[in-house]
Design a protein around this motif. Structure first.
Motif, PDB file in Angstrom:
ATOM      1  N   UNK A   1      31.616  30.762  28.003  1.00 10.13           N
ATOM      2  CA  UNK A   1      30.366  30.017  27.815  1.00 10.13           C
ATOM      3  C   UNK A   1      30.579  28.887  26.788  1.00 10.13           C
ATOM      4  N   UNK A   2      31.298  29.211  25.692  1.00  8.11           N
ATOM      5  CA  UNK A   2      31.565  28.202  24.654  1.00  8.11           C
ATOM      6  C   UNK A   2      32.421  27.064  25.219  1.00  8.11           C
ATOM      7  N   UNK A   3      33.381  27.422  26.070  1.00  8.95           N
ATOM      8  CA  UNK A   3      34.257  26.407  26.673  1.00  8.95           C
ATOM      9  C   UNK A   3      33.444  25.417  27.508  1.00  8.95           C
ATOM     10  N   UNK A   4      32.605  25.941  28.404  1.00 10.17           N
ATOM     11  CA  UNK A   4      31.871  25.018  29.293  1.00 10.17           C
ATOM     12  C   UNK A   4      30.819  24.237  28.510  1.00 10.17           C
ATOM     13  N   UNK A   5      30.241  24.890  27.474  1.00 11.60           N
ATOM     14  CA  UNK A   5      29.250  24.167  26.657  1.00 11.60           C
ATOM     15  C   UNK A   5      29.914  22.967  25.984  1.00 11.60           C
ATOM     16  N   UNK A   6      31.134  23.171  25.449  1.00 10.29           N
ATOM     17  CA  UNK A   6      31.831  22.068  24.767  1.00 10.29           C
ATOM     18  C   UNK A   6      32.247  20.979  25.755  1.00 10.29           C
ATOM     19  N   UNK A   7      32.427  21.360  27.024  1.00  9.25           N
ATOM     20  CA  UNK A   7      32.738  20.347  28.044  1.00  9.25           C
ATOM     21  C   UNK A   7      31.473  19.625  28.514  1.00  9.25           C
ATOM     22  N   UNK A   8      30.284  20.176  28.146  1.00  6.40           N
ATOM     23  CA  UNK A   8      29.027  19.592  28.603  1.00  6.40           C
ATOM     24  C   UNK A   8      28.704  19.952  30.036  1.00  6.40           C
ATOM     25  N   UNK A   9      29.180  21.136  30.460  1.00  3.10           N
ATOM     26  CA  UNK A   9      28.986  21.570  31.852  1.00  3.10           C
ATOM     27  C   UNK A   9      28.043  22.775  31.853  1.00  3.10           C
ATOM     28  N   UNK A  10      27.169  22.882  32.846  1.00  2.92           N
ATOM     29  CA  UNK A  10      26.243  24.025  32.936  1.00  2.92           C
ATOM     30  C   UNK A  10      27.038  25.311  33.187  1.00  2.92           C
ATOM     31  N   UNK A  11      26.576  26.448  32.593  1.00  3.12           N
ATOM     32  CA  UNK A  11      27.361  27.686  32.702  1.00  3.12           C
ATOM     33  C   UNK A  11      27.143  28.417  34.031  1.00  3.12           C
ATOM     34  N   UNK A  12      27.116  27.692  35.127  1.00  3.52           N
ATOM     35  CA  UNK A  12      26.915  28.329  36.428  1.00  3.52           C
ATOM     36  C   UNK A  12      27.592  27.496  37.514  1.00  3.52           C
ATOM     37  N   UNK A  13      27.817  28.168  38.655  1.00  2.00           N
ATOM     38  CA  UNK A  13      28.279  27.443  39.842  1.00  2.00           C
ATOM     39  C   UNK A  13      29.781  27.218  39.922  1.00  2.00           C
ATOM     40  N   UNK A  14      30.571  27.903  39.058  1.00  2.00           N
ATOM     41  CA  UNK A  14      32.034  27.717  39.112  1.00  2.00           C
ATOM     42  C   UNK A  14      32.724  29.078  39.007  1.00  2.00           C
ATOM     43  N   UNK A  15      33.636  29.344  39.926  1.00  2.00           N
ATOM     44  CA  UNK A  15      34.473  30.559  39.861  1.00  2.00           C
ATOM     45  C   UNK A  15      35.909  30.134  39.588  1.00  2.00           C
ATOM     46  N   UNK A  16      36.483  30.710  38.529  1.00  2.00           N
ATOM     47  CA  UNK A  16      37.846  30.363  38.118  1.00  2.00           C
ATOM     48  C   UNK A  16      38.769  31.538  38.400  1.00  2.00           C
ATOM     49  N   UNK A  17      39.918  31.240  38.986  1.00  2.77           N
ATOM     50  CA  UNK A  17      40.895  32.293  39.248  1.00  2.77           C
ATOM     51  C   UNK A  17      42.220  31.885  38.609  1.00  2.77           C
ATOM     52  N   UNK A  18      42.750  32.771  37.769  1.00  2.00           N
ATOM     53  CA  UNK A  18      43.940  32.404  36.986  1.00  2.00           C
ATOM     54  C   UNK A  18      45.179  33.118  37.491  1.00  2.00           C
ATOM     55  N   UNK A  19      46.256  32.348  37.608  1.00  2.00           N
ATOM     56  CA  UNK A  19      47.580  32.899  37.896  1.00  2.00           C
ATOM     57  C   UNK A  19      48.331  32.860  36.561  1.00  2.00           C
ATOM     58  N   UNK A  20      48.494  34.039  35.928  1.00  2.00           N
ATOM     59  CA  UNK A  20      49.037  34.072  34.565  1.00  2.00           C
ATOM     60  C   UNK A  20      50.510  34.453  34.598  1.00  2.00           C
ATOM     61  N   UNK A  21      51.331  33.642  33.964  1.00  2.00           N
ATOM     62  CA  UNK A  21      52.784  33.886  33.911  1.00  2.00           C
ATOM     63  C   UNK A  21      53.223  34.083  32.471  1.00  2.00           C
ATOM     64  N   UNK A  22      52.328  34.594  31.659  1.00  2.00           N
ATOM     65  CA  UNK A  22      52.576  34.736  30.238  1.00  2.00           C
ATOM     66  C   UNK A  22      51.926  36.057  29.829  1.00  2.00           C
ATOM     67  N   UNK A  23      52.577  36.854  28.963  1.00  2.00           N
ATOM     68  CA  UNK A  23      51.928  38.115  28.600  1.00  2.00           C
ATOM     69  C   UNK A  23      50.678  37.893  27.740  1.00  2.00           C
ATOM     70  N   UNK A  24      49.734  38.786  27.915  1.00  2.00           N
ATOM     71  CA  UNK A  24      48.475  38.733  27.159  1.00  2.00           C
ATOM     72  C   UNK A  24      48.667  39.395  25.793  1.00  2.00           C
ATOM     73  N   UNK A  25      47.978  38.944  24.790  1.00  2.00           N
ATOM     74  CA  UNK A  25      47.982  39.533  23.439  1.00  2.00           C
ATOM     75  C   UNK A  25      49.404  39.726  22.910  1.00  2.00           C
ATOM     76  N   UNK A  26      50.213  38.679  23.101  1.00  2.00           N
ATOM     77  CA  UNK A  26      51.619  38.755  22.716  1.00  2.00           C
ATOM     78  C   UNK A  26      51.968  37.771  21.605  1.00  2.00           C
ATOM     79  N   UNK A  27      50.987  36.986  21.144  1.00  2.00           N
ATOM     80  CA  UNK A  27      51.280  35.970  20.126  1.00  2.00           C
ATOM     81  C   UNK A  27      51.851  34.698  20.725  1.00  2.00           C
ATOM     82  N   UNK A  28      51.760  34.568  22.047  1.00  2.00           N
ATOM     83  CA  UNK A  28      52.376  33.423  22.727  1.00  2.00           C
ATOM     84  C   UNK A  28      51.333  32.417  23.222  1.00  2.00           C
ATOM     85  N   UNK A  29      50.117  32.530  22.728  1.00  2.00           N
ATOM     86  CA  UNK A  29      49.112  31.509  23.028  1.00  2.00           C
ATOM     87  C   UNK A  29      48.419  31.676  24.361  1.00  2.00           C
ATOM     88  N   UNK A  30      48.333  32.925  24.846  1.00  3.80           N
ATOM     89  CA  UNK A  30      47.765  33.115  26.185  1.00  3.80           C
ATOM     90  C   UNK A  30      46.281  32.745  26.250  1.00  3.80           C
TER      91      UNK A  30
END
Ligand code: MEV
Length: 305
Positions: free
Chosen positions: A78-107
């Motif tokens: 919500x904070x991300x889209x607010x800072x972009x000036x975009x309404x918090x609805x109408x968009x579905x995002x799907x991520x292909x992650x090639x980096x480990x989560x919670x690893x200190x690598x900036x995921x």
């Protein structure tokens, strides 16, 4: 530079990378410099039009959040889209992650940056770099409370970089050195460790300030060593950095053990990387080294790059 990668009718895509901090994490939150380089893998996000609230799914992490679900991830979206000036609805995002989560690598920053670029691509809005940075920072603030901006900068722009809060990023004319990154197997806890570091600084201000200044000096001497190609000197600064980070209470016995195993196997220096409290450690190795990674595997640690 990582970037949005294109638009088809009703679909947008974006990509961003992770990072490896070589020197200066935590101290950078308090105003000194950090030295970081891009992690070779990252996150790609596809954005599609939808009927619901803005939502984000990363199947590899079993992660699914929506802007209205009350979770920290939903709040960050919500904070991300607010800072972009975009309404918090109408968009579905799907991520292909090639980096480990919670690893200190900036995921988390890579996820936010790739999402922002995918939204820009979907909506055909050319957000400038300042807007993208502000959006990633808004998302990171939900997760980490007081982000320095280093992770957002690395996710968006990559490279080999000296960074300060006040001055932003300076790209170095030096190739990233060869490193081995190994996971402690414990999830990183950046929000908690950033708070713990600040508590230690407040509890022991004289010693804490001395060590903070020492961490800043190590970044300057380590950066100079990297630029002149003196890897042995850079490695020594990493070892010293780790000692200070341990004093501040953000290392763990498993991160210490990775550093010990890596040094015994010939690493030039080793330290935790990122927020600590778990996550990964980074070992600086000689170009072409083939001893450190196997030694870490033999000791039971997963080598992630
Ligand atoms: C986390 O990747 C790096 C920290 O220095 C926090 C920050 O810079 O915001 C621990």
């Amino acid at each position: 530079m990582s970037s949005g990668t294109g638009t088809r009718a009703g679909v947008g895509t974006g990509r961003a990378g992770g990072k490896v901090i070589l020197l200066g994490e935590h101290a950078v939150v308090h105003g000194t410099a950090a030295l970081a380089m891009a992690f070779p893998r990252g996150v790609s996000v596809t954005a599609r039009e939808s009927d619901g609230p803005v939502a984000l799914e990363a199947r590899a992490w079993r992660y699914r959040v929506a802007a209205d679900d009350g979770s920290p991830g939903g709040e960050a979206l919500r904070a991300l889209v607010a800072a972009l000036g975009v309404a918090p609805c109408g968009i579905a995002l799907e991520a292909d992650v090639r980096i480990p989560d919670r690893a200190g690598l900036g995921s988390s920053a890579a996820m936010a940056a790739a999402s922002a670029r995918a939204i820009a691509s979907l909506l055909a809005i050319p957000f400038d770099d300042d807007r993208l940075f502000a959006a990633v920072q808004a998302s990171e603030t939900v997760f980490h409370g007081n982000p320095s901006g280093l992770d957002a900068t690395m996710a968006l722009f990559g490279g080999v970089v000296r960074y300060t809060r006040a001055g932003g990023a300076t790209r170095l004319r030096a190739p990233g050195p060869q490193v081995v990154v190994a996971s402690s197997g414990e999830p990183g806890r950046t929000g908690e460790t950033v708070a713990a570091f600040a508590r230690r600084l407040a509890a022991e201000p004289v010693e804490g300030r001395r060590r903070l200044a020492a961490l800043g000096d190590l970044v300057e001497s380590g950066t100079a060593a990297l630029v002149r190609g003196d890897l042995a000197a850079l490695g020594r600064t990493m070892d010293e950095d780790q000692e200070h980070l341990s004093w501040f209470g953000v290392s763990t016995s498993r991160l210490d053990r990775i550093c010990e195993v890596a040094r015994r196997a010939g690493a030039l220096g080793a330290k935790l990387t990122g927020g600590g409290g778990g996550g990964c450690a980074v070992a600086l190795v000689q170009p072409g080294d083939d001893a450190v990674a196997p030694a870490l595997c033999d000791a039971g640690f997963e080598v992630v790059s």
